[in-house]
Design a protein around this motif. Structure first.
Motif, PDB file in Angstrom:
ATOM      1  N   PHE A  46      16.642   6.014  12.075  1.00 55.34           N
ATOM      2  CA  PHE A  46      16.568   5.859  10.626  1.00 55.34           C
ATOM      3  C   PHE A  46      15.201   6.368  10.188  1.00 55.34           C
ATOM      4  O   PHE A  46      14.181   5.865  10.670  1.00 55.34           O
ATOM      5  N   PHE A  47      15.163   7.350   9.294  1.00 55.57           N
ATOM      6  CA  PHE A  47      13.894   7.885   8.793  1.00 55.57           C
ATOM      7  C   PHE A  47      13.761   7.572   7.313  1.00 55.57           C
ATOM      8  O   PHE A  47      14.630   7.913   6.515  1.00 55.57           O
ATOM      9  N   TYR A  48      12.652   6.937   6.983  1.00 58.71           N
ATOM     10  CA  TYR A  48      12.316   6.599   5.609  1.00 58.71           C
ATOM     11  C   TYR A  48      11.204   7.537   5.151  1.00 58.71           C
ATOM     12  O   TYR A  48      10.372   7.960   5.953  1.00 58.71           O
ATOM     13  N   VAL A  49      11.192   7.846   3.866  1.00 62.95           N
ATOM     14  CA  VAL A  49      10.143   8.690   3.291  1.00 62.95           C
ATOM     15  C   VAL A  49       9.469   7.904   2.184  1.00 62.95           C
ATOM     16  O   VAL A  49      10.143   7.252   1.371  1.00 62.95           O
ATOM     17  N   GLY A  50       8.136   7.946   2.161  1.00 64.23           N
ATOM     18  CA  GLY A  50       7.384   7.243   1.131  1.00 64.23           C
ATOM     19  C   GLY A  50       6.011   7.860   0.957  1.00 64.23           C
ATOM     20  O   GLY A  50       5.695   8.896   1.562  1.00 64.23           O
ATOM     21  N   HIS A  51       5.199   7.214   0.146  1.00 58.65           N
ATOM     22  CA  HIS A  51       3.865   7.717  -0.178  1.00 58.65           C
ATOM     23  C   HIS A  51       2.821   6.618  -0.047  1.00 58.65           C
ATOM     24  O   HIS A  51       3.111   5.453  -0.307  1.00 58.65           O
ATOM     25  N   THR A  52       1.613   7.045   0.334  1.00 61.21           N
ATOM     26  CA  THR A  52       0.464   6.142   0.375  1.00 61.21           C
ATOM     27  C   THR A  52      -0.810   6.977   0.317  1.00 61.21           C
ATOM     28  O   THR A  52      -0.830   8.113   0.806  1.00 61.21           O
ATOM     29  N   ASP A  53      -1.815   6.432  -0.296  1.00 60.15           N
ATOM     30  CA  ASP A  53      -3.136   7.047  -0.243  1.00 60.15           C
ATOM     31  C   ASP A  53      -4.100   6.163   0.538  1.00 60.15           C
ATOM     32  O   ASP A  53      -5.289   6.455   0.627  1.00 60.15           O
ATOM     33  N   ALA A  54      -3.558   5.092   1.123  1.00 58.47           N
ATOM     34  CA  ALA A  54      -4.379   4.206   1.950  1.00 58.47           C
ATOM     35  C   ALA A  54      -4.614   4.874   3.302  1.00 58.47           C
ATOM     36  O   ALA A  54      -3.781   5.628   3.796  1.00 58.47           O
ATOM     37  N   GLU A  55      -5.746   4.574   3.885  1.00 60.91           N
ATOM     38  CA  GLU A  55      -6.074   5.127   5.201  1.00 60.91           C
ATOM     39  C   GLU A  55      -5.640   4.146   6.290  1.00 60.91           C
ATOM     40  O   GLU A  55      -5.830   2.937   6.142  1.00 60.91           O
ATOM     41  N   PRO A  56      -5.069   4.659   7.376  1.00 66.07           N
ATOM     42  CA  PRO A  56      -4.739   3.780   8.499  1.00 66.07           C
ATOM     43  C   PRO A  56      -5.988   3.030   8.956  1.00 66.07           C
ATOM     44  O   PRO A  56      -7.086   3.584   8.936  1.00 66.07           O
ATOM     45  N   CYS A  57      -5.800   1.763   9.341  1.00 68.62           N
ATOM     46  CA  CYS A  57      -6.977   0.946   9.673  1.00 68.62           C
ATOM     47  C   CYS A  57      -6.847   0.227  11.015  1.00 68.62           C
ATOM     48  O   CYS A  57      -7.564  -0.735  11.254  1.00 68.62           O
ATOM     49  N   GLN A  79       0.813  -1.214   0.000  1.00 72.06           N
ATOM     50  CA  GLN A  79       0.000   0.000   0.000  1.00 72.06           C
ATOM     51  C   GLN A  79       0.851   1.271   0.000  1.00 72.06           C
ATOM     52  O   GLN A  79       0.315   2.370   0.090  1.00 72.06           O
ATOM     53  N   MET A  80       2.171   1.105  -0.099  1.00 73.87           N
ATOM     54  CA  MET A  80       3.089   2.251  -0.086  1.00 73.87           C
ATOM     55  C   MET A  80       3.970   2.213  -1.327  1.00 73.87           C
ATOM     56  O   MET A  80       4.222   1.143  -1.877  1.00 73.87           O
ATOM     57  N   THR A  81       4.428   3.381  -1.732  1.00 74.87           N
ATOM     58  CA  THR A  81       5.381   3.456  -2.837  1.00 74.87           C
ATOM     59  C   THR A  81       6.560   4.332  -2.427  1.00 74.87           C
ATOM     60  O   THR A  81       6.422   5.240  -1.601  1.00 74.87           O
TER      61      THR A  81
END
Length: 180
Positions: A90-101, A68-70
């Motif tokens: 360690f900090f990672y950066v990414g994208h998602t349009d999914a809603e936390p569930c 669900q992430m890119t």
């Protein structure tokens, strides 16, 4: 005795440019009541794999799965001395349009617009990371930062984390020769 605490966290943005943030529970030991990224401590079997730790933490705290992430990639490594503890984050950066569930007792999740991110009470090292990221955006190489003091106040010292060139090669990629 100096101890080491390793943490892996994620800055997850959606297509509206909002950042998924957690308002930490007042009952938490670290940063109670402050706003933070999704993430947490590395388990012993993850000490050589902070990426596995961030995926586990994201799923535990949000219910989001890797599919669900890119674009989730390492963007920051932060080092800080806190009393007798060295914190390596360690900090990672990414994208998602999914809603936390999922719901967690660690805090409440919220999507926050970029213009409002820094208006929240944040741990100072996280605030400095967010200021840096919002000013500079994603970078091709991760950033290494150490926390310190400058003129009596907190400061961060930033440098890109890059492989040095092989022996005999300039940064331009051209070999060093003795020929005119």
């Amino acid at each position: 005795m100096i101890r080491l605490r390793m943490i892996s966290a994620a800055l997850l943005f959606n297509s509206r440019g909002e950042l998924l943030m957690m308002k930490r529970s007042e009952r938490r030991t670290l940063s109670p009541g402050l706003w933070a990224a999704v993430g947490g401590h590395l388990e012993p079997h993850e000490l050589n794999d902070p990426y596995a730790a961030v995926l586990r933490e994201i799923e535990e705290e949000t219910g989001l799965r890797p599919t669900q992430m890119t674009g989730l990639r390492l963007q920051y490594i932060l080092l800080r001395l806190n009393g007798s503890e060295i914190r390596q984050q360690f900090f990672y950066v990414g994208h998602t349009d999914a809603e936390p569930c999922v719901q967690t007792d660690e805090g409440e999740l919220h999507w926050i617009g970029k213009e409002a991110i820094l208006d929240r009470p944040l741990p100072y090292i996280f605030r400095m990371l967010l200021e840096h990221y919002l000013r500079n955006g994603p970078a091709p190489d991760p950033w290494l930062a150490t926390a310190g003091r400058e003129d009596g106040g907190p400061a961060m010292y930033w440098t890109p984390l890059r492989d040095p060139p092989p022996p005999g090669v300039y940064e331009t990629g051209f070999p060093i020769t003795n020929e005119p």
